[in-house]
Design an enzyme around this catalytic site. Structure first.
Site, PDB file in Angstrom:
ATOM      1  N   THR A 156      35.988  36.460  42.494  1.00  0.00           N
ATOM      2  CA  THR A 156      35.851  35.770  41.106  1.00  0.00           C
ATOM      3  C   THR A 156      35.703  37.081  40.056  1.00  0.00           C
ATOM      4  OG1 THR A 156      33.467  35.645  41.234  1.00  0.00           O
ATOM      5  CG2 THR A 156      34.678  33.959  42.102  1.00  0.00           C
ATOM      6  N   GLU A 176      40.917  35.802  44.794  1.00  0.00           N
ATOM      7  CA  GLU A 176      41.050  37.498  45.072  1.00  0.00           C
ATOM      8  C   GLU A 176      39.551  37.904  44.570  1.00  0.00           C
ATOM      9  OE1 GLU A 176      43.945  39.956  45.632  1.00  0.00           O
ATOM     10  OE2 GLU A 176      45.367  38.271  46.199  1.00  0.00           O
ATOM     11  N   ASP A 226      42.290  46.016  47.017  1.00  0.00           N
ATOM     12  CA  ASP A 226      42.503  46.970  46.148  1.00  0.00           C
ATOM     13  C   ASP A 226      43.981  47.187  45.489  1.00  0.00           C
ATOM     14  OD1 ASP A 226      39.877  47.835  45.943  1.00  0.00           O
ATOM     15  OD2 ASP A 226      40.232  49.615  47.060  1.00  0.00           O
TER      16      ASP A 226
HETATM   17  N1  CAA Z   1      37.939  50.298  50.106  1.00  0.00           N
HETATM   18  C1  CAA Z   1      37.586  50.776  50.950  1.00  0.00           C
HETATM   19  N2  CAA Z   1      36.339  50.337  51.634  1.00  0.00           N
HETATM   20  C2  CAA Z   1      35.527  49.383  51.179  1.00  0.00           C
HETATM   21  C3  CAA Z   1      35.682  48.928  49.745  1.00  0.00           C
HETATM   22  C4  CAA Z   1      37.161  49.488  49.043  1.00  0.00           C
HETATM   23  N3  CAA Z   1      37.380  48.947  48.202  1.00  0.00           N
HETATM   24  N4  CAA Z   1      34.842  47.962  49.415  1.00  0.00           N
HETATM   25  C5  CAA Z   1      33.930  47.876  50.212  1.00  0.00           C
HETATM   26  N5  CAA Z   1      34.373  48.970  51.221  1.00  0.00           N
HETATM   27  C6  CAA Z   1      33.483  49.307  52.459  1.00  0.00           C
HETATM   28  C7  CAA Z   1      32.207  50.144  51.960  1.00  0.00           C
HETATM   29  O1  CAA Z   1      32.169  51.575  52.171  1.00  0.00           O
HETATM   30  C8  CAA Z   1      31.574  49.621  53.530  1.00  0.00           C
HETATM   31  O2  CAA Z   1      31.729  50.536  54.119  1.00  0.00           O
HETATM   32  P1  CAA Z   1      30.589  51.371  55.147  1.00  0.00           P
HETATM   33  O3  CAA Z   1      29.779  50.335  56.008  1.00  0.00           O
HETATM   34  O4  CAA Z   1      31.420  52.082  56.165  1.00  0.00           O
HETATM   35  O5  CAA Z   1      29.861  52.054  54.051  1.00  0.00           O
HETATM   36  C9  CAA Z   1      31.808  48.211  53.453  1.00  0.00           C
HETATM   37  O6  CAA Z   1      33.012  48.073  52.947  1.00  0.00           O
HETATM   38  C10 CAA Z   1      30.724  47.185  53.005  1.00  0.00           C
HETATM   39  O7  CAA Z   1      30.774  47.062  51.581  1.00  0.00           O
HETATM   40  P2  CAA Z   1      29.790  46.740  50.518  1.00  0.00           P
HETATM   41  O8  CAA Z   1      28.484  46.915  50.997  1.00  0.00           O
HETATM   42  O9  CAA Z   1      30.313  46.940  49.211  1.00  0.00           O
HETATM   43  O10 CAA Z   1      30.018  44.919  50.992  1.00  0.00           O
HETATM   44  P3  CAA Z   1      29.463  43.795  50.363  1.00  0.00           P
HETATM   45  O11 CAA Z   1      29.145  42.870  51.465  1.00  0.00           O
HETATM   46  O12 CAA Z   1      28.305  43.985  49.443  1.00  0.00           O
HETATM   47  O13 CAA Z   1      30.675  42.919  49.671  1.00  0.00           O
HETATM   48  C11 CAA Z   1      32.349  42.527  48.057  1.00  0.00           C
HETATM   49  C12 CAA Z   1      31.526  43.629  48.631  1.00  0.00           C
HETATM   50  C13 CAA Z   1      32.927  43.551  46.849  1.00  0.00           C
HETATM   51  C14 CAA Z   1      31.430  41.354  47.095  1.00  0.00           C
HETATM   52  C15 CAA Z   1      33.338  41.944  48.782  1.00  0.00           C
HETATM   53  O14 CAA Z   1      32.551  40.966  49.660  1.00  0.00           O
HETATM   54  C16 CAA Z   1      34.192  40.891  47.909  1.00  0.00           C
HETATM   55  O15 CAA Z   1      35.148  41.760  47.414  1.00  0.00           O
HETATM   56  N6  CAA Z   1      34.080  39.810  47.892  1.00  0.00           N
HETATM   57  C17 CAA Z   1      34.948  38.924  47.243  1.00  0.00           C
HETATM   58  C18 CAA Z   1      35.890  38.166  48.132  1.00  0.00           C
HETATM   59  C19 CAA Z   1      37.343  38.224  47.762  1.00  0.00           C
HETATM   60  O16 CAA Z   1      37.753  38.915  46.960  1.00  0.00           O
HETATM   61  N7  CAA Z   1      38.101  37.229  48.554  1.00  0.00           N
HETATM   62  C20 CAA Z   1      39.512  37.263  48.123  1.00  0.00           C
HETATM   63  C21 CAA Z   1      40.114  36.267  49.131  1.00  0.00           C
HETATM   64  S1  CAA Z   1      41.633  36.390  49.162  1.00  0.00           S
HETATM   65  C22 CAA Z   1      42.363  35.131  47.754  1.00  0.00           C
HETATM   66  O17 CAA Z   1      41.589  34.966  47.053  1.00  0.00           O
HETATM   67  C23 CAA Z   1      44.011  34.979  48.090  1.00  0.00           C
HETATM   68  C24 CAA Z   1      44.639  34.815  46.682  1.00  0.00           C
HETATM   69  O18 CAA Z   1      44.254  35.270  45.586  1.00  0.00           O
HETATM   70  C25 CAA Z   1      45.790  34.039  46.787  1.00  0.00           C
HETATM   71  P1  FAD Z   2      31.240  31.364  45.599  1.00  0.00           P
HETATM   72  O1  FAD Z   2      31.220  32.587  46.122  1.00  0.00           O
HETATM   73  O2  FAD Z   2      30.472  30.151  46.136  1.00  0.00           O
HETATM   74  O3  FAD Z   2      30.928  31.620  44.035  1.00  0.00           O
HETATM   75  C1  FAD Z   2      30.289  30.356  43.218  1.00  0.00           C
HETATM   76  C2  FAD Z   2      30.041  30.849  41.724  1.00  0.00           C
HETATM   77  O4  FAD Z   2      29.025  32.127  42.165  1.00  0.00           O
HETATM   78  C3  FAD Z   2      31.081  31.778  41.021  1.00  0.00           C
HETATM   79  O5  FAD Z   2      31.197  31.625  39.656  1.00  0.00           O
HETATM   80  C4  FAD Z   2      30.694  33.121  41.589  1.00  0.00           C
HETATM   81  O6  FAD Z   2      31.265  34.299  40.542  1.00  0.00           O
HETATM   82  C5  FAD Z   2      29.275  33.300  41.415  1.00  0.00           C
HETATM   83  N1  FAD Z   2      28.830  34.541  42.306  1.00  0.00           N
HETATM   84  C6  FAD Z   2      28.644  34.407  43.701  1.00  0.00           C
HETATM   85  N2  FAD Z   2      28.143  35.602  44.209  1.00  0.00           N
HETATM   86  C7  FAD Z   2      27.743  35.963  42.968  1.00  0.00           C
HETATM   87  C8  FAD Z   2      26.961  37.436  42.480  1.00  0.00           C
HETATM   88  N3  FAD Z   2      26.709  38.365  43.529  1.00  0.00           N
HETATM   89  N4  FAD Z   2      26.938  37.791  41.326  1.00  0.00           N
HETATM   90  C9  FAD Z   2      27.393  37.017  40.254  1.00  0.00           C
HETATM   91  N5  FAD Z   2      27.931  35.978  40.529  1.00  0.00           N
HETATM   92  C10 FAD Z   2      28.208  35.530  41.682  1.00  0.00           C
HETATM   93  N6  FAD Z   2      40.895  33.133  50.302  1.00  0.00           N
HETATM   94  C11 FAD Z   2      41.375  33.761  51.019  1.00  0.00           C
HETATM   95  O7  FAD Z   2      41.200  34.310  52.067  1.00  0.00           O
HETATM   96  N7  FAD Z   2      42.883  33.651  51.117  1.00  0.00           N
HETATM   97  C12 FAD Z   2      43.586  32.999  50.293  1.00  0.00           C
HETATM   98  O8  FAD Z   2      44.879  32.928  50.330  1.00  0.00           O
HETATM   99  C13 FAD Z   2      43.107  32.200  49.180  1.00  0.00           C
HETATM  100  N8  FAD Z   2      43.554  31.490  48.351  1.00  0.00           N
HETATM  101  C14 FAD Z   2      43.049  30.981  47.475  1.00  0.00           C
HETATM  102  C15 FAD Z   2      43.537  29.728  46.710  1.00  0.00           C
HETATM  103  C16 FAD Z   2      42.845  29.135  45.937  1.00  0.00           C
HETATM  104  C17 FAD Z   2      43.763  27.989  45.080  1.00  0.00           C
HETATM  105  C18 FAD Z   2      41.421  28.978  45.668  1.00  0.00           C
HETATM  106  C19 FAD Z   2      40.657  28.121  44.890  1.00  0.00           C
HETATM  107  C20 FAD Z   2      40.713  29.949  46.432  1.00  0.00           C
HETATM  108  C21 FAD Z   2      41.452  30.763  47.394  1.00  0.00           C
HETATM  109  N9  FAD Z   2      40.709  31.846  48.357  1.00  0.00           N
HETATM  110  C22 FAD Z   2      41.507  32.313  49.246  1.00  0.00           C
HETATM  111  C23 FAD Z   2      39.205  31.954  48.169  1.00  0.00           C
HETATM  112  C24 FAD Z   2      38.785  32.714  46.955  1.00  0.00           C
HETATM  113  O9  FAD Z   2      38.996  34.032  47.068  1.00  0.00           O
HETATM  114  C25 FAD Z   2      37.280  32.186  46.771  1.00  0.00           C
HETATM  115  O10 FAD Z   2      37.314  30.804  46.380  1.00  0.00           O
HETATM  116  C26 FAD Z   2      36.638  33.232  45.907  1.00  0.00           C
HETATM  117  O11 FAD Z   2      36.356  34.565  46.409  1.00  0.00           O
HETATM  118  C27 FAD Z   2      35.171  32.486  45.390  1.00  0.00           C
HETATM  119  O12 FAD Z   2      34.411  32.250  46.517  1.00  0.00           O
HETATM  120  P2  FAD Z   2      33.619  30.769  46.545  1.00  0.00           P
HETATM  121  O13 FAD Z   2      34.910  29.745  46.369  1.00  0.00           O
HETATM  122  O14 FAD Z   2      33.184  30.456  47.779  1.00  0.00           O
HETATM  123  O15 FAD Z   2      32.668  30.770  45.357  1.00  0.00           O
END
Ligand code: CAA
Ligand code: FAD
Length: 385
Positions: A370, A368, A244
């Site tokens: 998609t 962070e 967030d």
């Molecule tokens: N704040 C506080 N709690 C939260 C929350 C939030 N924003 N969102 C969810 N929760 C809590 C819920 O309240 C719930 O808690 P309880 O069990 O106590 O009720 C619990 O978390 C589970 O929530 P959901 O049922 O909504 O969980 P979900 O399995 O359906 O997943 C999701 C939710 C939003 C899809 C989450 O999996 C998600 O954000 N996926 C995307 C992953 C992602 O963003 N990865 C980023 C990696 S970092 C990166 O990419 C690095 C970079 O940029 C450099």
């Molecule tokens: P998938 O989850 O396999 O998704 C594939 C496709 O399906 C996407 O288009 C997606 O939007 C779609 N999709 C999946 N589920 C749904 C749904 N429920 N509804 C509709 N569409 C859906 N992660 C970290 O933890 N730390 C890091 O520092 C970090 N840095 C990164 C740096 C780079 C360069 C990259 C490429 C990724 C990084 N990530 C990091 C991971 C990144 O957060 C994930 O790649 C991203 O969250 C998507 O996961 P995935 O690649 O497994 O795609």
């Protein structure tokens, strides 16, 4: 800086931060951006410049030796660095992402152990949530942690970890109670020298080529018991709360990339002549430029509003941060693609920075969460109201 944030307003201090970062970015980061992308290589010059000027992790509170910058100042830093080099902007952005779980939820003891070295520029922080089979569905992770006496033992592999190999600290989410769903996930701080920790091979990528993205492995990786962040079972919530605060900083990266593309385009279209006049005189070109600037400014405003909500910790932060990241990254992709168009054939070559900016923009729609996931997060928030 404005302590109330009831409505956001940029202060003189914010303008001063922007001017200072822009100067450093243009002098000490931009000259290397092309080489960093082409080699590709880590932007060490950027790290050095950011550390020596104190802009590498401005978000760390003063009580932990940080600058204590507010959320808007932090996004301004990231925006200005991304304007010249998106890879380099991941130094302050991921320092924030990795350390935010600690700031939000760790014990005082752990905060005092790991935040000051980052504030001083001696260490960097990464964030490890994703796995090969658990990206969007982050809760599907397989990495495990079990308590063994006064130590936690971690096993598993995280992937896509930004700045892996460069960071000293890694916030790692792992299952401590596999039958408890998201409530069975805990967060830990792993140090690069902890036994059983290793960094895997680097990914070869489309863009942000200067930013290392690697797997990290835990093979009976042993860490002291006090390196858990908060209570067992609170790690998923902490990971989500962190996002967030940081999705909006990825939005700032996107705005910076878009602004860089606009600035490059402005310079080019005034110089380039076709049909006996500057192409900037053609209405078809002017309308594209106006749309690019209009959308980028709208994205910027959304980022600052979200940042002010982060400062106030308002309940609608989850929506605002997802909206800001989603909107700004879609704008960055569109604006950088249009910038390549304005450069014509030259835009398609590596002689100009816009093709790099277009490649760099793409990742902001993916990481962070998609943009489909951002839309899901926003819709869930709306449906809850
Ligand atoms: N704040 C506080 N709690 C939260 C929350 C939030 N924003 N969102 C969810 N929760 C809590 C819920 O309240 C719930 O808690 P309880 O069990 O106590 O009720 C619990 O978390 C589970 O929530 P959901 O049922 O909504 O969980 P979900 O399995 O359906 O997943 C999701 C939710 C939003 C899809 C989450 O999996 C998600 O954000 N996926 C995307 C992953 C992602 O963003 N990865 C980023 C990696 S970092 C990166 O990419 C690095 C970079 O940029 C450099
Ligand atoms: P998938 O989850 O396999 O998704 C594939 C496709 O399906 C996407 O288009 C997606 O939007 C779609 N999709 C999946 N589920 C749904 C749904 N429920 N509804 C509709 N569409 C859906 N992660 C970290 O933890 N730390 C890091 O520092 C970090 N840095 C990164 C740096 C780079 C360069 C990259 C490429 C990724 C990084 N990530 C990091 C991971 C990144 O957060 C994930 O790649 C991203 O969250 C998507 O996961 P995935 O690649 O497994 O795609």
């Amino acid at each position: 800086m404005d302590p109330s944030f009831q409505t956001y307003r940029l202060t003189d201090d914010h303008d001063t931060v922007r001017a200072a970062v822009r100067e450093i970015a243009e002098k000490a980061i931009e000259p290397y951006a092309k080489d960093v992308d082409e080699q590709p290589r880590y932007p060490q010059e950027a790290q050095d410049a950011l550390v020596s000027s104190g802009f590498h992790a401005v978000h760390i509170p003063e009580e932990y030796e940080g600058a204590g910058a507010d959320s808007i100042a932090t996004v301004i830093v990231i925006e200005e660095v991304a304007r010249v080099c998106a890879s380099s902007s991941l130094i302050p952005a991921v320092n924030k992402l990795g350390s935010m779980p600690v700031i939000l939820s760790a014990s005082e003891e752990l905060k005092r152990e790991v935040l000051p070295p980052v504030a001083r520029g001696e260490a960097m922080f990464s964030y490890a949530l994703s796995e090969r089979e658990a990206g969007s569905d982050a809760a599907g992770m397989r990495t495990r942690a079990r308590l063994d006496g006064d130590q936690w033992v971690l096993n598993g592999t995280k992937c896509w970890i930004t700045n892996a190999g460069k960071s000293t600290y890694y916030t790692v989410m792992a299952k401590t109670d596999p039958d408890a769903g998201t409530r069975g996930i805990s967060a830990f701080v792993v140090h690069k020298d902890d036994p059983g920790f290793s960094v895997g091979t680097k990914e070869t990528k489309l863009g942000i080529k200067g930013s290392p993205t690697c797997e990290i492995h835990f093979e009976n990786c042993t860490i002291p018991a006090n390196r858990i962040i908060g209570e067992p079972g609170t790690g998923f919530g902490t990971a989500m709360k962190t996002l967030d605060h940081t999705r909006l900083t990825i939005g700032a990266q996107a705005v910076g990339i878009a602004q860089g593309a606009i600035d490059a385009s402005l310079g080019y279209i005034k110089e380039r002549k076709q049909f006996g006049k500057s192409i900037s005189e053609f209405q078809g070109v002017q309308f594209m430029l106006a749309d690019m600037a209009m959308k980028t400014e709208a994205a910027r405003q959304l980022i600052y509003v979200a940042a002010s909500k982060a400062e106030r910790q308002t309940p609608d932060l989850t929506f605002a941060s997802a909206a800001a990241k989603c909107f700004a990254s879609d704008v960055a992709m569109e604006v950088t693609t249009d910038a390549v168009q304005l450069f014509g054939g030259y835009g398609y070559t590596t002689d100009f920075p816009v093709e790099r900016m277009m490649r760099d923009a793409k990742i902001t729609q993916i990481y962070e969460g998609t943009n489909q996931i951002q839309r899901m997060v926003m819709a869930r928030q709306l449906l809850k109201r």
